[in-house]
Structure formats: C-alpha cells, structure tokens
Design a protein around this motif. Structure first.
Motif, PDB file in Angstrom:
ATOM      1  N   VAL A  35     -10.490 -16.966  50.498  1.00  0.00           N
ATOM      2  CA  VAL A  35     -11.941 -16.838  50.332  1.00  0.00           C
ATOM      3  C   VAL A  35     -12.401 -15.454  50.800  1.00  0.00           C
ATOM      4  CG1 VAL A  35     -14.170 -17.721  51.157  1.00  0.00           C
ATOM      5  CG2 VAL A  35     -12.408 -19.305  50.397  1.00  0.00           C
ATOM      6  N   ALA A  36     -11.772 -14.924  51.844  1.00  0.00           N
ATOM      7  CA  ALA A  36     -12.101 -13.566  52.296  1.00  0.00           C
ATOM      8  C   ALA A  36     -11.745 -12.545  51.223  1.00  0.00           C
ATOM      9  CB  ALA A  36     -11.386 -13.253  53.601  1.00  0.00           C
ATOM     10  N   LEU A  37     -10.609 -12.731  50.552  1.00  0.00           N
ATOM     11  CA  LEU A  37     -10.256 -11.842  49.435  1.00  0.00           C
ATOM     12  C   LEU A  37     -11.253 -11.977  48.295  1.00  0.00           C
ATOM     13  CD1 LEU A  37      -6.385 -11.810  48.997  1.00  0.00           C
ATOM     14  CD2 LEU A  37      -7.891  -9.945  49.619  1.00  0.00           C
ATOM     15  N   LEU A  38     -11.699 -13.192  48.047  1.00  0.00           N
ATOM     16  CA  LEU A  38     -12.736 -13.407  47.041  1.00  0.00           C
ATOM     17  C   LEU A  38     -14.015 -12.673  47.446  1.00  0.00           C
ATOM     18  CD1 LEU A  38     -13.794 -14.876  44.482  1.00  0.00           C
ATOM     19  CD2 LEU A  38     -14.493 -16.722  46.017  1.00  0.00           C
ATOM     20  N   GLY A  39     -14.348 -12.711  48.735  1.00  0.00           N
ATOM     21  CA  GLY A  39     -15.524 -12.000  49.229  1.00  0.00           C
ATOM     22  C   GLY A  39     -15.400 -10.498  49.053  1.00  0.00           C
ATOM     23  N   VAL A  40     -14.213  -9.960  49.310  1.00  0.00           N
ATOM     24  CA  VAL A  40     -13.975  -8.531  49.087  1.00  0.00           C
ATOM     25  C   VAL A  40     -14.145  -8.210  47.604  1.00  0.00           C
ATOM     26  CG1 VAL A  40     -12.217  -6.712  49.155  1.00  0.00           C
ATOM     27  CG2 VAL A  40     -12.504  -8.223  51.119  1.00  0.00           C
ATOM     28  N   SER A  41     -13.636  -9.086  46.750  1.00  0.00           N
ATOM     29  CA  SER A  41     -13.786  -8.887  45.299  1.00  0.00           C
ATOM     30  C   SER A  41     -15.256  -8.906  44.892  1.00  0.00           C
ATOM     31  CB  SER A  41     -13.047  -9.974  44.523  1.00  0.00           C
ATOM     32  OG  SER A  41     -11.696  -9.958  44.804  1.00  0.00           O
ATOM     33  N   LEU A  42     -16.004  -9.865  45.414  1.00  0.00           N
ATOM     34  CA  LEU A  42     -17.435  -9.945  45.102  1.00  0.00           C
ATOM     35  C   LEU A  42     -18.172  -8.695  45.560  1.00  0.00           C
ATOM     36  CD1 LEU A  42     -18.250 -13.656  46.010  1.00  0.00           C
ATOM     37  CD2 LEU A  42     -18.136 -12.645  43.727  1.00  0.00           C
ATOM     38  N   LEU A  43     -17.833  -8.214  46.749  1.00  0.00           N
ATOM     39  CA  LEU A  43     -18.466  -7.005  47.264  1.00  0.00           C
ATOM     40  C   LEU A  43     -18.147  -5.813  46.368  1.00  0.00           C
ATOM     41  CD1 LEU A  43     -20.054  -5.551  49.504  1.00  0.00           C
ATOM     42  CD2 LEU A  43     -17.869  -5.217  50.673  1.00  0.00           C
ATOM     43  N   GLU A  44     -16.883  -5.631  46.033  1.00  0.00           N
ATOM     44  CA  GLU A  44     -16.484  -4.514  45.172  1.00  0.00           C
ATOM     45  C   GLU A  44     -17.154  -4.609  43.804  1.00  0.00           C
ATOM     46  OE1 GLU A  44     -14.306  -1.617  45.060  1.00  0.00           O
ATOM     47  OE2 GLU A  44     -14.899  -1.794  47.145  1.00  0.00           O
ATOM     48  N   LEU A  45     -17.149  -5.802  43.219  1.00  0.00           N
ATOM     49  CA  LEU A  45     -17.773  -5.975  41.904  1.00  0.00           C
ATOM     50  C   LEU A  45     -19.284  -5.727  41.964  1.00  0.00           C
ATOM     51  CD1 LEU A  45     -15.819  -9.094  40.655  1.00  0.00           C
ATOM     52  CD2 LEU A  45     -15.694  -6.779  39.714  1.00  0.00           C
ATOM     53  N   GLY A  46     -19.923  -6.237  43.015  1.00  0.00           N
ATOM     54  CA  GLY A  46     -21.365  -6.034  43.164  1.00  0.00           C
ATOM     55  C   GLY A  46     -21.728  -4.570  43.335  1.00  0.00           C
ATOM     56  N   VAL A  47     -20.969  -3.868  44.158  1.00  0.00           N
ATOM     57  CA  VAL A  47     -21.237  -2.441  44.367  1.00  0.00           C
ATOM     58  C   VAL A  47     -20.972  -1.659  43.083  1.00  0.00           C
ATOM     59  CG1 VAL A  47     -20.479  -0.392  45.631  1.00  0.00           C
ATOM     60  CG2 VAL A  47     -20.873  -2.527  46.853  1.00  0.00           C
ATOM     61  N   TYR A  48     -19.887  -1.999  42.395  1.00  0.00           N
ATOM     62  CA  TYR A  48     -19.596  -1.335  41.119  1.00  0.00           C
ATOM     63  C   TYR A  48     -20.729  -1.556  40.118  1.00  0.00           C
ATOM     64  CZ  TYR A  48     -17.731  -0.663  36.435  1.00  0.00           C
ATOM     65  OH  TYR A  48     -17.570  -0.283  35.123  1.00  0.00           O
ATOM     66  N   GLU A  49     -21.167  -2.791  39.979  1.00  0.00           N
ATOM     67  CA  GLU A  49     -22.222  -3.096  39.008  1.00  0.00           C
ATOM     68  C   GLU A  49     -23.537  -2.408  39.365  1.00  0.00           C
ATOM     69  OE1 GLU A  49     -22.161  -4.535  36.038  1.00  0.00           O
ATOM     70  OE2 GLU A  49     -20.004  -4.757  36.264  1.00  0.00           O
ATOM     71  N   MET A  50     -23.880  -2.393  40.639  1.00  0.00           N
ATOM     72  CA  MET A  50     -25.116  -1.714  41.060  1.00  0.00           C
ATOM     73  C   MET A  50     -25.026  -0.223  40.751  1.00  0.00           C
ATOM     74  SD  MET A  50     -27.272  -3.822  42.568  1.00  0.00           S
ATOM     75  CE  MET A  50     -27.893  -3.950  44.206  1.00  0.00           C
TER      76      MET A  50
ATOM     77  N   ARG B 216     -24.691   5.819  38.564  1.00  0.00           N
ATOM     78  CA  ARG B 216     -23.969   6.610  39.563  1.00  0.00           C
ATOM     79  C   ARG B 216     -22.472   6.617  39.279  1.00  0.00           C
ATOM     80  NH1 ARG B 216     -26.193   8.909  43.547  1.00  0.00           N
ATOM     81  NH2 ARG B 216     -24.383   8.701  44.875  1.00  0.00           N
ATOM     82  N   THR B 217     -22.040   5.811  38.307  1.00  0.00           N
ATOM     83  CA  THR B 217     -20.649   5.828  37.867  1.00  0.00           C
ATOM     84  C   THR B 217     -20.600   5.592  36.362  1.00  0.00           C
ATOM     85  OG1 THR B 217     -18.432   4.929  38.247  1.00  0.00           O
ATOM     86  CG2 THR B 217     -20.229   3.359  38.276  1.00  0.00           C
ATOM     87  N   ASP B 218     -19.590   6.149  35.753  1.00  0.00           N
ATOM     88  CA  ASP B 218     -19.390   5.907  34.328  1.00  0.00           C
ATOM     89  C   ASP B 218     -17.991   5.340  34.071  1.00  0.00           C
ATOM     90  OD1 ASP B 218     -18.026   8.188  34.971  1.00  0.00           O
ATOM     91  OD2 ASP B 218     -18.694   9.338  33.234  1.00  0.00           O
ATOM     92  N   MET B 219     -17.355   4.857  35.110  1.00  0.00           N
ATOM     93  CA  MET B 219     -16.017   4.282  35.001  1.00  0.00           C
ATOM     94  C   MET B 219     -16.079   2.963  34.232  1.00  0.00           C
ATOM     95  SD  MET B 219     -13.442   3.098  38.096  1.00  0.00           S
ATOM     96  CE  MET B 219     -13.296   4.706  38.811  1.00  0.00           C
ATOM     97  N   ALA B 220     -15.193   2.807  33.282  1.00  0.00           N
ATOM     98  CA  ALA B 220     -15.123   1.556  32.518  1.00  0.00           C
ATOM     99  C   ALA B 220     -14.629   0.435  33.428  1.00  0.00           C
ATOM    100  CB  ALA B 220     -14.178   1.721  31.331  1.00  0.00           C
ATOM    101  N   PHE B 221     -15.009  -0.790  33.100  1.00  0.00           N
ATOM    102  CA  PHE B 221     -14.641  -1.922  33.952  1.00  0.00           C
ATOM    103  C   PHE B 221     -13.130  -2.096  34.054  1.00  0.00           C
ATOM    104  CE2 PHE B 221     -13.884  -6.421  34.819  1.00  0.00           C
ATOM    105  CZ  PHE B 221     -14.557  -6.533  36.030  1.00  0.00           C
ATOM    106  N   SER B 222     -12.417  -1.933  32.958  1.00  0.00           N
ATOM    107  CA  SER B 222     -10.948  -2.079  32.996  1.00  0.00           C
ATOM    108  C   SER B 222     -10.321  -1.005  33.888  1.00  0.00           C
ATOM    109  CB  SER B 222     -10.363  -2.014  31.590  1.00  0.00           C
ATOM    110  OG  SER B 222     -10.683  -0.789  30.973  1.00  0.00           O
TER     111      SER B 222
END
Length: 172
Positions: free
Chosen positions: A106-121, A127-133
């Motif tokens: 669940v902590a790894l899932l939380g890290v994933s959620l944080l990374e995905l949320g920051v990326y999406e924001m 502020r980024t143009d990196m493709a999702f893949s």
C-alpha cells in the motif's frame, strides 16, 4: 519522549530525500533514468496506518507545505497530494489487513499515486511535456524500485515504533 520522536523521524525522512538526491546526482547523469526518493510519504503512510490517522494527515499537510516551499516552484502540489495520499491509504487499509507486507504494498501504491498526481498536475499546467509512457519508463519504475528498497529496510523498525507510539497515545 516517545511522542517527541515521531516528528524527528519524519523530519529525518524529509532531510534524507534531499541528501539522497545530492549523492545520486552524478550517477544519475550517466543514466537516462530519474530516481526520486519519497521517504517522506512512506513515513507518513506508515504513521497513518500504524500510528494515528489524524497525525498522519497533519504531518502530510505540514510537510507538504514545507516540501512545496523548499523544493518546488508551485505551492500547493505536495500540500494537496501528501494528505490526499495519506487519506486514500488509510481508507484502503479499512478493507485490508495491516500486516507488514500489505502495508508495504500500500505504501508503494501511495508512492505511485503521489508520482502520478504530481506528473498530472505538472502536465496540466504545462511544466512538463513528457509523454506518459516515457514517464512510466524513465521515472515511475525506477522510483518505485528505490522506494521499495527503502521500505524493505525501514518497514519493520518503523512499524514497531509506531505501534508503541499508538499505544502511548491510547494510554494518555
């Protein structure tokens, strides 16, 4: 004394992130991968699950604001994301057992959620143009591997401390 030790642990995790980044800069330049330590959110998730949900959310707000002020140019991303991830993981743990393996996943899932949320924001505000893949390959997977290593090293001692912390809170 036990109660005063928790802010020190979370502060240490906050500082370890920047120290780790400073030490890994030279090696990461040789590789195209981006490795991001999220020791702070791991400690907040463990605090939320094993310690006290209210304290986990409070530390999420405090250190989210501190993280935004110190490390980012956009105030609010981590201020919003850290407590949100702590809340989501506490909600998930109402359904799951709180053994060390499940909490680590669940902590790894939380890290994933944080990374995905920051990326999406960052993607939304251009502020980024990196493709999702590319994001998944270059940043998310290496970050999850690093944080899994951190979780394996810290999970058991942190769990024991937080359980005694929660017990001390109940006795007061």
């Amino acid at each position: 004394m036990r109660k005063a030790f928790l802010p020190l642990i979370i502060s240490l995790c906050f500082l370890l992130e920047s120290i780790f980044v400073e030490l890994m800069t030279i090696e990461s330049l040789a590789s195209k991968r981006i490795v991001v330590p999220h020791f702070l959110i791991v400690s907040i998730i463990f605090t939320t699950i094993y310690g006290n949900r209210k304290h986990g959310l409070m530390y999420g707000f405090i250190f989210g604001l501190l993280f935004d002020v110190v490390y980012t140019e956009v105030i609010g991303i981590y201020l919003f994301m850290l407590p949100l991830v702590a809340y989501i993981t506490s909600w998930i743990m109402k359904v799951l057992q709180s053994n060390i393996v499940i909490v680590s996943l669940v902590a790894l899932l939380g890290v994933s959620l944080l990374e995905l949320g920051v990326y999406e924001m960052n993607f939304i505000i251009d502020r980024t143009d990196m493709a999702f893949s590319s994001f998944v390959d270059i940043r998310l997977l290496p970050t999850l591997i690093l944080n899994l290593i951190f979780i394996v090293l810290i999970a058991l001692p942190l769990k024991k401390y937080l359980e005694s912390y929660a017990e001390a809170l109940r006795n007061d």
